[in-house]
Write a protein that holds these residues in place. Structure first.
Motif, short mmCIF file in Angstrom:
data_model
loop_
_atom_site.label_atom_id
_atom_site.label_comp_id
_atom_site.label_asym_id
_atom_site.label_seq_id
_atom_site.Cartn_x
_atom_site.Cartn_y
_atom_site.Cartn_z
N ALA A 46 0.84 -1.21 0.00
CA ALA A 46 0.00 0.00 0.00
C ALA A 46 0.87 1.25 0.00
CB ALA A 46 -0.93 0.00 1.21
N ARG A 47 1.97 1.24 0.74
CA ARG A 47 2.87 2.40 0.79
C ARG A 47 3.60 2.61 -0.53
NH1 ARG A 47 6.51 1.81 5.87
NH2 ARG A 47 7.24 3.83 5.15
N LEU A 48 3.86 1.52 -1.26
CA LEU A 48 4.49 1.66 -2.58
C LEU A 48 3.52 2.30 -3.57
CD1 LEU A 48 6.38 -1.75 -2.80
CD2 LEU A 48 7.42 0.53 -2.91
N ALA A 49 2.21 2.12 -3.36
CA ALA A 49 1.20 2.66 -4.27
C ALA A 49 0.87 4.13 -3.98
CB ALA A 49 -0.07 1.82 -4.20
N LEU A 50 1.32 4.66 -2.85
CA LEU A 50 1.03 6.06 -2.49
C LEU A 50 1.75 7.02 -3.44
CD1 LEU A 50 1.29 5.85 1.41
CD2 LEU A 50 -0.79 6.14 0.04
N PRO A 51 1.19 8.22 -3.63
CA PRO A 51 1.86 9.20 -4.48
C PRO A 51 3.19 9.64 -3.87
CG PRO A 51 -0.17 10.11 -3.53
CD PRO A 51 -0.09 8.68 -3.13
N VAL A 52 4.09 10.08 -4.72
CA VAL A 52 5.46 10.40 -4.31
C VAL A 52 5.52 11.41 -3.18
CG1 VAL A 52 7.64 11.36 -5.10
CG2 VAL A 52 6.38 9.82 -6.57
N GLY A 53 4.70 12.40 -3.13
CA GLY A 53 4.77 13.43 -2.10
C GLY A 53 4.29 13.00 -0.72
N ASP A 54 3.59 11.89 -0.64
CA ASP A 54 3.05 11.43 0.64
C ASP A 54 4.20 11.00 1.56
OD1 ASP A 54 1.87 9.79 2.72
OD2 ASP A 54 0.07 9.70 1.48
N PRO A 55 4.23 11.48 2.81
CA PRO A 55 5.34 11.13 3.70
C PRO A 55 5.40 9.64 4.07
CG PRO A 55 3.69 12.44 4.87
CD PRO A 55 3.29 12.41 3.42
N ARG A 56 4.29 8.93 3.90
CA ARG A 56 4.29 7.49 4.20
C ARG A 56 4.73 6.64 3.02
NH1 ARG A 56 -1.56 6.66 5.16
NH2 ARG A 56 -1.56 8.28 3.60
N ALA A 57 4.87 7.26 1.84
CA ALA A 57 5.18 6.53 0.61
C ALA A 57 6.57 5.90 0.65
CB ALA A 57 5.06 7.46 -0.60
#
Length: 144
Positions: A46-57
């Motif tokens: 799920a964290r790999l799928a987050l957008p680049v700017g998200d701090p959890r990505a």
């Protein structure tokens, strides 16, 4: 089931060409390393799928950078996995190994820098804060 976080080509690019036997072992250990990462950090996909700017990505290349050394170590990178020092003598054949930990070696041990990829850096130790009083000159009003 989701795929592995690295490929045999990543191993080759980071290390050296693999023999046919090493390729079969690499396939197995790539799967093991990816599964262990998912077991320890279940939200990794799920964290790999987050957008680049998200701090959890997480970035795919960061996760790959964790998997590749794990697999190279198992395939025979260093002479003894988890050794902190290794020496060999030829004369009457001597060998000396210092291990990082006692007990059976875990073939997929996460190093502290690997954990930081998924959990971030630990908070630094608390530092004292406050002010000291202004310097006081005793007897400053006395004249000599």
């Amino acid at each position: 089931m989701p795929g592995d976080f690295a490929t045999k080509d990543d191993i080759v690019n980071a290390w050296r060409p693999l023999s046919a036997g090493e390729e079969r072992r690499a396939d197995y250990w790539l799967e093991v390393a990816s599964r262990r990462i998912r077991n320890r950090w279940p939200d990794v996909d799920a964290r790999l799928a987050l957008p680049v700017g998200d701090p959890r990505a997480l970035a795919e290349f960061d996760v790959r950078d964790v998997v590749v050394p794990l697999v190279i170590e198992v395939l025979g990178g260093p002479p003894v996995p988890h050794a902190t020092s290794f020496s060999i003598t030829s004369g009457v054949e001597s060998r000396s190994v210092t291990l990082a930990k006692s007990g059976p070696a875990d073939l997929a041990l996460f190093e502290p820098w690997m954990v930081e990829v998924f959990e971030g850096k630990a908070d630094p130790a608390p530092q004292p804060s406050g002010r000291f009083p202004e310097p006081w000159e005793p007897f400053a009003e006395w004249r000599e």
